[in-house]
Design an enzyme around this catalytic site. Structure first.
Site, mmCIF file in Angstrom:
data_model
loop_
_atom_site.group_PDB
_atom_site.id
_atom_site.type_symbol
_atom_site.label_atom_id
_atom_site.label_comp_id
_atom_site.label_asym_id
_atom_site.label_seq_id
_atom_site.Cartn_x
_atom_site.Cartn_y
_atom_site.Cartn_z
ATOM 1 N N GLU A 127 20.385 39.955 1.873
ATOM 2 C CA GLU A 127 20.686 40.928 0.833
ATOM 3 C C GLU A 127 19.399 41.613 0.386
ATOM 4 O OE1 GLU A 127 22.858 38.927 -2.227
ATOM 5 O OE2 GLU A 127 24.586 38.539 -0.950
ATOM 6 N N HIS A 243 24.361 46.294 -11.367
ATOM 7 C CA HIS A 243 24.614 46.235 -9.935
ATOM 8 C C HIS A 243 24.758 47.660 -9.417
ATOM 9 C CE1 HIS A 243 26.213 45.190 -6.031
ATOM 10 N NE2 HIS A 243 25.951 43.918 -6.283
ATOM 11 N N ARG A 289 17.652 45.527 -6.527
ATOM 12 C CA ARG A 289 18.738 46.194 -7.236
ATOM 13 C C ARG A 289 18.268 47.224 -8.251
ATOM 14 N NH1 ARG A 289 22.885 41.119 -8.350
ATOM 15 N NH2 ARG A 289 23.629 40.944 -6.191
ATOM 16 N N HIS A 350 25.919 44.070 -14.764
ATOM 17 C CA HIS A 350 26.303 42.984 -13.866
ATOM 18 C C HIS A 350 25.796 41.615 -14.309
ATOM 19 C CE1 HIS A 350 27.438 41.065 -10.158
ATOM 20 N NE2 HIS A 350 26.192 40.755 -9.837
ATOM 21 N N ARG A 385 16.601 40.228 -11.534
ATOM 22 C CA ARG A 385 17.069 39.091 -10.733
ATOM 23 C C ARG A 385 17.166 39.457 -9.257
ATOM 24 N NH1 ARG A 385 22.175 37.281 -8.829
ATOM 25 N NH2 ARG A 385 23.176 39.107 -9.763
#
Length: 551
Positions: A127, A243, A289, A350, A385
């Site tokens: 990811e 997100h 992100r 998110h 994060r």
């Protein structure tokens, strides 16, 4: 305007009481992992706002990040976490969590979690922000649901654990500077006093503060708000992670389109069908992100279009549908074939990076209170994060908090008794539409405290929140909708005031009026704690903590 210490009036001399060694508030992964860590001879009570499966943990699609590939190293995962965290992570915490990862994955497998595998080996995905394939997943894109299935089954089999579902926790009970348990109400009945030697807060996130959110309806920041009212310290409340890819269809709920979709090769294109991420970052769709979210918002502004699109049409159709069955089903309800049609997406709230401050055992600043999971600020995530580190954090800190609270309950020798506490809450008689205020707050936060912020907008948001609070916080409600609104306002106030104080851009906090990162002054955490006599934090009351440790 003063914050009430408790949301309801009560007198413990005339209340229903329940006693337990360890009280766990919240039934997500962190809470249940904590319950499993308590010593067998102690009584554990888990109270959860909805049913056990209704939590952010269940809705986690991507997976758990852990170093399992022989080509990967702990040092790689640590470095990726630190880079994503924008120079704000606690290095010692990152080391601890990353190195515990494989053991926690093995534990889940032992408890019956069916992770996706091939030829007897766990399949590993990749990811955004990760340098190696290290994401363990289940049923393609239903990792959280499968983990929770197994952990719920194991927890229910433990004789020492009792679970109360559909129980709303109103407030933490405190006396003589120590947490003594909590006040809960089940199915709208009279509040019950739950007395505990030790209490663990695992209530999850606060995404419902925003209009666009991937979080379930239960994520209203209840734990952060009740901890604040009880006098516990919170930190990093300006860092709400958005997100980048949330399904955007007018009138529908906002479904998450997993980070793993881009990890498998999906491309982001604008309204004209042009791929744009390489213009913003050399990692393109695999950038962290915060960068992807900010790039999407910038491209939406350039094209004057309300969303961008995920394009998977260049990938193998069978692989796409097999890897992401849940996302395929969600999109098909709106006539979208994810293997051929472009998926409309935009950022949505998110993950709450900030929360109740804890040490490496999950201990908060309030004696008798521990915490784990999304309700906390551990120092793991820094200013942003890294994808799939949240379930890992919940497992590691849930276990740590459960073990430490259990030891404390054994050693402390606290007498189990109901303490006489009487609380009278004054209430305004003015009636108002709870839903209207909630919708107004969520819209306000989305417009002014979203992916991009500035001082003028944040000040407008702060003024509006104070205006709402002037009558909402002075009202004693008798139902969950009102209590949730008070918690949402409390969390919103902390978020906005922290964002006002941090005059720089870092990680998920982007100030268009202060676009540069300032490590010389701002590589430090912002903490907030209620005044002795109550009251929301005002601008300037946020206290800069010491800079995060760096080796």
């Amino acid at each position: 305007m003063m914050t009430p210490r408790y949301l309801v009036s009560f007198d413990t001399r005339h209340a229903v009481h329940r006693f337990t060694d360890v009280l766990i508030i919240g039934g997500g992964l962190a809470g249940l992992r904590a319950a499993n860590a308590v010593q067998p001879h102690q009584r554990v009570l888990v109270v959860t706002k909805d049913v056990l499966r209704e939590s952010n943990s269940t809705y986690a699609q991507g997976g758990i990040a852990s170093v399992l590939d022989p080509e990967d190293r702990f040092e790689n995962h640590i470095r990726d976490t630190l880079v994503a965290g924008a120079n704000m992570c606690d290095v010692d915490v990152v080391n601890m969590v990353v190195r515990e990862g494989p053991r926690r994955i093995e534990e889940l497998v032992k408890w019956g979690t069916q992770f996706d595998s091939e030829h007897g080996e766990l399949e590993l995905g990749r990811e955004g922000g990760h340098s190696h394939e290290r994401i363990v997943h289940a049923q393609g894109d239903a990792t959280g649901a499968e983990i929770m299935r197994a952990v719920i089954q194991r927890t229910r089999s433990l004789d020492r654990v009792r679970i109360i579902e559909n129980a709303f926790t109103l407030d933490l009970l405190t006396h003589d500077g120590r947490c003594r348990g909590a006040i809960i109400t089940q199915n709208g009945h009279e509040p019950m006093m739950v007395w505990a030697k030790e209490t663990i807060l695992c209530t999850g996130g606060a995404g419902q503060v925003f209009r666009e959110s991937t979080n379930p309806p239960v994520a209203t920041g209840d734990g952060q708000a009740m901890a604040y009212r009880a006098g516990a310290q919170l930190a990093d409340m300006e860092f709400m992670q958005f997100h980048p890819t949330v399904l955007y269809i007018a009138g529908s709920s906002r479904s998450l389109i997993s980070e793993a979709v881009r990890g498998e090769g999906a491309r982001l294109v604008d309204a004209k069908g042009r791929r744009f991420m390489p213009e913003y970052d050399e990692r393109a769709e695999l950038a962290p992100r915060d960068i992807v979210s900010q790039s999407i918002v910038a491209q939406m502004q350039k094209t004057e279009h309300p969303c961008v699109y995920l394009d998977l049409s260049h990938l193998n159709r069978d692989h796409v549908l097999g890897r992401f069955p849940g996302i395929a089903r969600a999109c098909s309800k709106f006539g979208l074939d994810i293997a051929s049609d472009r998926i409309p997406v935009r950022p949505g709230a998110h993950y709450m990076v900030g929360g109740v401050t804890v040490d490496r055992q999950g201990r908060t600043s309030l004696p008798g209170l521990w915490a784990a999971g999304e309700a906390t600020s551990t120092g793991l995530h820094g200013g942003n994060r890294l994808a799939s580190n949240s379930l890992l954090e919940g497992l590691v800190y849930g276990a740590a908090a459960g073990e430490a609270a259990s030891r404390s309950a054994s050693e402390g020798g606290q007498e189990m008794r109901a303490i006489p506490i009487r609380q009278s809450v004054s209430s305004s008689l003015e009636s108002f539409d709870i839903d209207d205020v909630r919708v107004s707050l969520k819209s306000l936060m989305g417009r002014l405290v979203g992916v991009q912020r500035d001082g003028d907008g944040l000040q407008k948001a702060a003024d509006a929140i104070r205006s709402y609070s002037a009558y909402v916080m002075n009202h004693q409600f008798d139902g969950i909708a009102g209590w949730e609104l008070q918690n949402l306002l409390t969390c919103a106030a902390m978020m906005v005031n922290s964002a006002l104080v941090r005059t720089e851009s870092r990680g998920v906090h982007f100030r268009s009026d202060y676009p540069e990162r300032d490590d010389d002054y701002w590589r430090r955490r912002l903490t907030t704690q209620i005044n002795v006599d109550g009251g929301y934090p005002q601008k300037g009351e946020m206290l800069p903590a010491e800079p995060a440790s760096v080796r």
